[in-house]
Design a protein around this motif. Structure first.
Motif, mmCIF file in Angstrom:
data_model
loop_
_atom_site.group_PDB
_atom_site.id
_atom_site.type_symbol
_atom_site.label_atom_id
_atom_site.label_comp_id
_atom_site.label_asym_id
_atom_site.label_seq_id
_atom_site.Cartn_x
_atom_site.Cartn_y
_atom_site.Cartn_z
ATOM 1 N N ALA A 186 0.774 -1.081 0.005
ATOM 2 C CA ALA A 186 0.058 0.000 -0.051
ATOM 3 C C ALA A 186 1.059 1.216 0.082
ATOM 4 O O ALA A 186 2.014 1.263 0.637
ATOM 5 C CB ALA A 186 -0.931 -0.008 0.917
ATOM 6 N N VAL A 238 -8.412 -4.004 -16.284
ATOM 7 C CA VAL A 238 -9.529 -3.919 -14.925
ATOM 8 C C VAL A 238 -9.123 -2.651 -14.232
ATOM 9 O O VAL A 238 -7.939 -2.424 -13.818
ATOM 10 C CB VAL A 238 -9.394 -5.169 -14.025
ATOM 11 C CG1 VAL A 238 -10.745 -5.109 -13.285
ATOM 12 C CG2 VAL A 238 -9.651 -6.550 -14.941
ATOM 13 N N GLU A 239 -10.209 -1.704 -14.319
ATOM 14 C CA GLU A 239 -9.865 -0.745 -13.549
ATOM 15 C C GLU A 239 -10.063 -0.684 -12.131
ATOM 16 O O GLU A 239 -10.920 -1.762 -11.600
ATOM 17 C CB GLU A 239 -11.098 0.410 -13.828
ATOM 18 C CG GLU A 239 -10.814 1.268 -15.227
ATOM 19 C CD GLU A 239 -9.435 1.900 -15.177
ATOM 20 O OE1 GLU A 239 -9.334 2.877 -14.085
ATOM 21 O OE2 GLU A 239 -8.640 1.944 -15.847
ATOM 22 N N PRO A 240 -9.049 -0.302 -11.184
ATOM 23 C CA PRO A 240 -9.265 -0.730 -9.820
ATOM 24 C C PRO A 240 -10.274 -0.166 -9.122
ATOM 25 O O PRO A 240 -10.800 1.278 -9.718
ATOM 26 C CB PRO A 240 -7.900 -0.131 -9.322
ATOM 27 C CG PRO A 240 -7.245 0.934 -10.055
ATOM 28 C CD PRO A 240 -7.834 0.415 -11.523
ATOM 29 N N THR A 241 -10.974 -0.444 -8.214
ATOM 30 C CA THR A 241 -12.106 0.276 -7.467
ATOM 31 C C THR A 241 -11.578 1.010 -6.608
ATOM 32 O O THR A 241 -10.636 1.040 -6.011
ATOM 33 C CB THR A 241 -12.981 -0.830 -6.952
ATOM 34 O OG1 THR A 241 -12.201 -1.536 -6.030
ATOM 35 C CG2 THR A 241 -13.768 -1.878 -7.925
ATOM 36 N N THR A 242 -12.368 2.312 -6.780
ATOM 37 C CA THR A 242 -12.113 3.437 -5.583
ATOM 38 C C THR A 242 -13.227 3.455 -4.524
ATOM 39 O O THR A 242 -14.412 3.219 -4.613
ATOM 40 C CB THR A 242 -12.243 4.769 -6.148
ATOM 41 O OG1 THR A 242 -11.302 4.737 -7.347
ATOM 42 C CG2 THR A 242 -11.784 5.905 -5.311
ATOM 43 N N THR A 243 -12.886 3.141 -3.268
ATOM 44 C CA THR A 243 -13.548 3.043 -2.134
ATOM 45 C C THR A 243 -13.300 4.637 -1.419
ATOM 46 O O THR A 243 -12.158 5.060 -1.123
ATOM 47 C CB THR A 243 -12.892 2.271 -1.218
ATOM 48 O OG1 THR A 243 -12.846 1.029 -1.851
ATOM 49 C CG2 THR A 243 -14.041 2.084 0.137
ATOM 50 N N PHE A 248 -2.274 5.389 6.401
ATOM 51 C CA PHE A 248 -2.737 4.204 6.497
ATOM 52 C C PHE A 248 -1.903 3.302 7.334
ATOM 53 O O PHE A 248 -0.746 3.556 7.623
ATOM 54 C CB PHE A 248 -3.010 3.632 5.230
ATOM 55 C CG PHE A 248 -1.733 3.243 4.524
ATOM 56 C CD1 PHE A 248 -1.205 4.270 3.735
ATOM 57 C CD2 PHE A 248 -1.137 1.755 4.711
ATOM 58 C CE1 PHE A 248 0.093 4.086 3.107
ATOM 59 C CE2 PHE A 248 0.035 1.766 4.002
ATOM 60 C CZ PHE A 248 0.667 2.556 3.533
ATOM 61 N N LEU A 283 -3.434 0.549 -3.589
ATOM 62 C CA LEU A 283 -2.948 -1.222 -3.254
ATOM 63 C C LEU A 283 -2.471 -1.633 -4.510
ATOM 64 O O LEU A 283 -3.064 -1.641 -5.566
ATOM 65 C CB LEU A 283 -4.179 -1.874 -2.698
ATOM 66 C CG LEU A 283 -4.962 -1.101 -1.530
ATOM 67 C CD1 LEU A 283 -6.194 -1.925 -1.128
ATOM 68 C CD2 LEU A 283 -3.930 -1.218 -0.280
ATOM 69 N N CYS A 295 -2.286 -1.947 -9.893
ATOM 70 C CA CYS A 295 -3.197 -1.112 -8.967
ATOM 71 C C CYS A 295 -4.350 -2.043 -8.603
ATOM 72 O O CYS A 295 -5.192 -2.265 -9.775
ATOM 73 C CB CYS A 295 -3.230 0.128 -9.215
ATOM 74 S SG CYS A 295 -4.002 0.936 -7.785
ATOM 75 N N THR A 296 -4.690 -2.631 -7.466
ATOM 76 C CA THR A 296 -5.922 -3.153 -7.554
ATOM 77 C C THR A 296 -6.907 -2.475 -6.588
ATOM 78 O O THR A 296 -8.112 -3.057 -6.402
ATOM 79 C CB THR A 296 -5.726 -4.563 -6.809
ATOM 80 O OG1 THR A 296 -5.270 -4.532 -5.347
ATOM 81 C CG2 THR A 296 -4.696 -5.505 -7.817
ATOM 82 N N GLY A 297 -6.521 -1.490 -5.995
ATOM 83 C CA GLY A 297 -7.604 -0.700 -5.182
ATOM 84 C C GLY A 297 -7.314 0.607 -4.818
ATOM 85 O O GLY A 297 -5.981 0.739 -4.591
ATOM 86 N N ILE A 298 -8.169 1.606 -4.616
ATOM 87 C CA ILE A 298 -7.671 2.756 -4.203
ATOM 88 C C ILE A 298 -8.705 3.136 -3.378
ATOM 89 O O ILE A 298 -9.866 3.122 -2.984
ATOM 90 C CB ILE A 298 -8.177 3.941 -5.634
ATOM 91 C CG1 ILE A 298 -7.240 3.422 -6.805
ATOM 92 C CG2 ILE A 298 -7.610 5.339 -5.020
ATOM 93 C CD1 ILE A 298 -7.370 4.169 -8.091
ATOM 94 N N ILE A 357 -7.574 -2.563 6.870
ATOM 95 C CA ILE A 357 -6.580 -1.592 6.349
ATOM 96 C C ILE A 357 -7.098 -0.385 7.438
ATOM 97 O O ILE A 357 -8.444 0.053 7.221
ATOM 98 C CB ILE A 357 -6.070 -1.361 5.100
ATOM 99 C CG1 ILE A 357 -5.161 -0.454 5.105
ATOM 100 C CG2 ILE A 357 -7.263 -0.790 4.447
ATOM 101 C CD1 ILE A 357 -4.499 -0.313 3.551
ATOM 102 N N TRP A 405 -1.625 -1.426 7.818
ATOM 103 C CA TRP A 405 -2.258 -2.675 7.617
ATOM 104 C C TRP A 405 -2.557 -3.330 8.847
ATOM 105 O O TRP A 405 -1.874 -3.295 9.740
ATOM 106 C CB TRP A 405 -1.342 -3.568 6.811
ATOM 107 C CG TRP A 405 -0.918 -3.263 5.409
ATOM 108 C CD1 TRP A 405 0.251 -2.678 5.010
ATOM 109 C CD2 TRP A 405 -1.738 -3.736 4.379
ATOM 110 N NE1 TRP A 405 0.096 -2.640 3.575
ATOM 111 C CE2 TRP A 405 -1.267 -3.322 3.336
ATOM 112 C CE3 TRP A 405 -3.179 -4.201 4.407
ATOM 113 C CZ2 TRP A 405 -1.774 -3.508 1.800
ATOM 114 C CZ3 TRP A 405 -3.585 -4.251 3.030
ATOM 115 C CH2 TRP A 405 -2.898 -4.054 1.956
#
Lengths: 368, 629
Positions: free
Chosen positions: A294, B6-11, B25, A304, A315-318, B32, B27
């Motif tokens: 991260a 694949v576009e990464p998902t944004t949270t 952040f 991530l 990149c697998t997540g933001i 997280i 871990w």
């Protein structure tokens, strides 16, 4: 991913660091308000603050836990030029009833003449050792020779790095083939040409740390550095937060006339480099099994990164702040759990061909 | 291999201003933590409160659903059983084993699905009902894919048998026909039921000719005028050849027979035998595999893969595995309207029909949120040696990669982590290291849990983890003043120094003398001085008593030394002197918990002891010399 819970941290100024203990049941937060808080996780998963005290006379940059083999021990470092070691003592019974615990200062390490920018415990197989680095360019390694008496710390090594230091990371490998190794990052912007990451290794014969490598390709300020768990490999993996995220492979080369006196030579390979944060990257950190990295950067996001079985990084997540106010003042907002969870499952439904777009179904698996 | 982009998902993280601040952040296990911060701060207090929250961000995992937990538990058993299949079993026998394992996995999915369906119906909470409903549809899709993979890859049926398996596959997943049939047949007048023809045609579309005939009889009896026409169709349906893989008919013989039958159907259409009844005519057109007619029944077919299987049944019943991909692609193109592209499920099934195992696994990994399915399926396919034969040189790595991901996910759960151990055990490359890294992080909430973790480590000779866990427990017990527990944990950790330290604490804190010390006092009280002296000495020389306790023991020796008769022999006296010197010379043992109360008292005591010992030694030498001489 979704926000499962929000904890009102109640610091009176910026939080600079949050640190989980080894088992993930406790955490510590530190802030510019000069305090450290300790939080304990209940059976139900709620976080309760069990201690809060003033630790320094300046901003507290970092807080970190010692391995539980050494008890409940924290170290902090601060702008006030010191680092401190704290130990939790079993309090009186009425404290326990109130859910409060006592932390007492075991030592203050005052050797630095400038802000202490990072503090890290060494891997546990080396014993109870604490490392600090500071803006004056010195890495200091302290040892508590008697683990039952944490008020005695002796300064074992002073490594002069010649550049203002911002971060340190111990190589976690406990293999006998790997002597103790520490990487130091510098955010010195006064010297532009020098490599900003130095690797030091302990030499059995001289009983000193000697520089074995400078990553000459990293010339921009380095803000954070992290060795990955070793996984029994012969090489080491190092992540660096600089103007981008970089992952390096350090391969020890054993000289044919290998004697213990000669330091290990390292072959340095770059494995990945991501500039998605657009500008400075401030933190990098690996998960337990080092399958995920991260990073946090100037774009205000945590990204991530994950390697697939072919070794390709993506990149697998933001995670991104949305600027909206947090609803509910209680902090532990349970409603968020249900909402987020259901939304994600609804997306999955499209696999069955029942809901709309393909994009929605392309969830990235295995983020944690 | 082409990588799907694949576009990464944004949270979104509420309340954090991403334009001015940074997102800090850390871990955690399974989550997280994120918080608002500002990196590169100078140190001056900013009194900038910003967002005061620390947010816990979790992955949307269905391991927290209690019903799915059964799926994880039971599939773990099947997985472990699969790993035990011996390498040396002839591959022919193995195949049937693999097929039955595959069926076991699927029946676990089905059982889980049914349970979810029931709770979805019975729950009053609308959100929960939707959630269960969604999980059911995911499991349905998973089982559908798995079943197809079983037919194509594991069963690997040849031409002829292949078509039969595909029919079973479609029948199993389009079971609503039976429900509708029941409804129609149980109605007062089935032949007049609005869904009557739908049922009849659905049966034909699934190749269930006997059932179709039973339904058609109802109509025939109502239309005596059309009796002959019904009879003709009935005989066509009855005569339809079905391949029997176990029988003695060859595929060629079957093919000849089938072609004759089809020509007969075709002739009936040519001479307009069914022209007066559009339903019967449509059925006959289906029997000759007329694609336009089939497509008119899109609603009844429901999916392009049903269309594919029906099309194969009536046009190419002896389709070879290698020809499947052509029919699959064209069926999909014909069936799906051009405006809506294929959904993920369509692409996955198409990849299966193309025998592209790797693509199936990859697409499933992307479309599903959990590694359960891909990990188990890939493992099974790997056991069938299918990943190698498809020239995926990274075959076993893919298996291990997916199993490790699945196991790591389980490890974040408070009870499912125990299942993960079984998966890590069967990952030859990184399984052991993963287990070492993960297991020492399992929170040791109680002694019972610690013992459970410890047993797992001991069974695997994980010496360092065993030591570390015992050390942590010892340290914790000591902190809480449970000295007995601390001592036993530190002995288990083989930590001699720590054990000694605790035993010293034991003696100091509790002042309960060790049994042998009590024994000494008893002997002394009974005036059995020689025995008492010997015991006292052995407490020190055999290192039974910790060194910090020696001063007490030596002090106890004083009255014995002061007795009129000589009790300690010369040798014993030497040993006592040796003990005293050892104690006073180095002060090697840390004695922080018991600081010297008063330096002077201590010195005087030592002086007194030395004097008494010297005097006793002199007496003993004289006495021993006298007697022996």
């Amino acid at each position: 991913m979704f926000v499962a819970r929000s904890i009102a941290a109640d610091h009176k100024d910026l939080i600079h660091d949050v640190s989980y203990d080894f088992h993930g049941r406790r955490m510590a937060t530190c802030s510019s308000d000069q305090s450290v808080k300790v939080w304990d996780k209940s059976e139900a998963g709620e976080w309760n603050c069990t201690a809060s005290w003033k630790t320094h006379s300046g901003s507290v940059w970092r807080v970190t836990w010692a391995h539980p083999e050494f008890g409940q021990v924290l170290a902090s470092c601060s702008f006030d030029r010191t680092a401190a070691v704290w130990e939790e003592i079993v309090g009186e019974s009425n404290d326990k009833q109130r859910g409060q615990s006592h932390w007492i200062k075991r030592t203050t390490l005052v050797d630095s003449r400038t802000s202490v920018t990072d503090v890290k415990f060494a891997p546990k197989h080396m014993g109870l050792m604490l490392t600090t680095c500071s803006a004056d360019g010195v890495v200091r390694i302290y040892e508590a020779p008697d683990v039952m008496n944490l008020s005695q710390w002796s300064l074992q090594h002073e490594i002069s790095c010649k550049l203002s230091c911002s971060c340190i990371s111990w190589n976690p490998s406990s293999s006998r083939a790997h002597p103790p190794m520490i990487a130091v990052g510098s955010d010195d912007s006064s010297v532009t040409y020098a490599g900003k990451v130095q690797i030091y290794e302990y030499n059995e014969n001289t009983r000193k740390y000697a520089k074995v490598e400078t990553l000459m390709t990293v010339t921009d300020p380095v803000h954070d550095i992290a060795f990955a768990p070793n996984l029994g490999r012969s090489f080491h993996v190092l992540a660096i937060a600089t103007k981008d995220v970089r992952i390096f492979k350090l391969i020890p080369l054993r000289a044919e006339t290998a004697s213990l006196a000669s330091p290990t030579r390292l072959e340095v390979q770059i494995v990945a480099q991501f500039d998605n944060h657009n500008s400075q990257v401030w933190r990098v950190s690996w998960n337990i099994t080092s399958t995920l990295l991260a990073s946090s950067g100037d774009d205000g996001c945590v990204r991530l990164w994950k390697a697939n079985y072919m070794g390709n990084w993506k990149c697998t997540g933001i995670l991104k702040g949305d600027g909206s106010p947090v609803n509910g003042s209680a902090g532990q907002s349970g409603a968020l759990t249900a909402g987020g969870g259901t939304g994600a499952l609804a997306n999955q439904g499209s696999l069955n061909g029942t809901s709309a777009g393909r994009k929605a179904a392309q969830l990235v698996p295995g983020v944690m | 291999m082409e990588e799907v982009d694949v576009e990464p998902t944004t949270t979104p993280i509420p309340g954090i201003d991403f334009t001015q601040k940074h997102l800090g952040f850390v871990w955690g296990p399974g989550d997280i933590l994120v918080y608002e911060t500002k990196y590169g701060a100078t140190g001056a207090a900013s009194v900038d409160q910003g967002c005061p929250f620390v947010h816990v961000v979790r992955k949307d995992e269905d391991i927290y659903s209690p019903i799915l937990r059964k799926l994880f538990n039971e599939s773990h058993h099947i997985f472990v059983g699969l790993q035990k299949i011996k390498e040396d079993v002839p591959s022919k026998n193995k195949k049937s084993q693999f097929v039955s394992i595959s069926k076991n996995y699927r029946s676990v999915i089905r059982a889980c699905m049914e349970e979810l369906q029931q709770v979805a119906v019975s729950t009053r909470d609308a959100t929960l009902a939707t959630q269960y409903g969604n999980q059911v549809s995911i499991l349905l899709a998973v089982e559908l894919i798995w079943n197809l993979c079983e037919v194509l890859f594991i069963e690997a049926a040849p031409a002829g048998a292949l078509q039969l398996h595909l029919l079973d596959w479609v029948r199993l997943h389009k079971a609503d026909v039976d429900e509708k049939a029941r409804e129609v047949l149980q109605s007062e007048s089935p032949a007049e039921h609005p869904a009557y023809w739908d049922v009849a045609i659905s049966y034909v579309l699934q190749g269930r000719t006997d059932e179709a005939r039973q339904v058609l009889v109802k109509q025939a009896s109502l239309q005596p005028a059309a009796r002959l026409m019904f009879k003709l169709l009935d005989s066509l349906l009855m005569k339809m050849p079905v391949y029997n893989p176990g029988g003695n008919q060859t595929l060629t013989e079957f093919d000849v027979k089938w072609r004759h039958w089809r020509e007969e159907c075709d002739r009936c259409l040519q001479d307009n035998s069914f022209a007066s009844n559009r339903h019967l005519e449509a059925i006959c057109k289906i029997l000759v595999g007329d694609e336009d007619t089939l497509l008119e029944y899109k609603e009844l077919l429901g999916t392009w893969y049903h269309f594919l299987v029906t099309r194969l049944l009536y046009s190419h019943p002896t389709v070879k595995p290698t020809e499947l991909h052509y029919y699959a692609q064209s069926s999909m193109d014909m069936f799906l309207e051009t405006r809506s592209g294929p959904e993920p499920l369509d692409s996955i099934l198409l990849a299966a029909f193309e025998f592209d195992i790797h693509q199936v696994i990859k697409d499933c990994s992307i479309a599903l949120n959990n590694w359960w399915f891909v990990a188990h399926l890939t493992d099974l396919l790997d056991h069938c040696k299918l990943l190698q034969s498809h020239n995926l040189h990274f075959g076993s790595n893919l298996r291990e990669f997916l199993l490790l991901e699945y196991g790591a996910g389980l490890f974040t759960h408070h009870s499912l982590w125990q299942l993960a151990v079984g998966y890590f055990d069967h990952c030859p490359e990184f399984g052991r290291v993963y287990l070492e890294l993960q297991i020492e992080r399992v929170p040791l909430d109680s002694e019972r849990k610690a013992l459970k973790v410890l047993r797992i480590c001991e069974e695997r000779q994980m010496a360092e983890q065993v030591r570390s866990i015992c050390k942590i427990m010892a340290k914790r017990a000591l902190r809480n003043d449970r000295l007995g527990s601390a001592l036993s944990w530190s002995i288990r950790a083989k930590d001699a120094a720590f054990a000694t330290l605790i035993s010293e604490r034991f003696l100091q804190d509790y002042c309960t003398p060790a049994p042998s010390y009590r024994e000494f006092h008893k002997l002394y009280g009974d005036k059995r001085f020689v025995e008492a002296a010997t015991l006292l000495l052995s407490l020190m020389t055999a290192k039974i008593a910790p060194q910090s306790f020696w001063m007490t023991l030596l002090t106890d020796a004083l009255p014995l030394l002061e007795q009129k008769q000589v009790i300690f022999s010369a040798d014993q006296t030497y040993e006592l002197m040796h003990c005293l010197e050892e104690l006073t010379a180095g002060k090697t043992i840390p004695n922080t918990d018991h600081p010297m109360q008063d330096e002077d008292v201590e010195v005087t005591k030592v002086e007194l002891l030395r004097l008494a010992l010297a005097r006793n030694l002199a007496q003993a030498i004289v006495k021993e010399g006298t007697v022996d001489g």
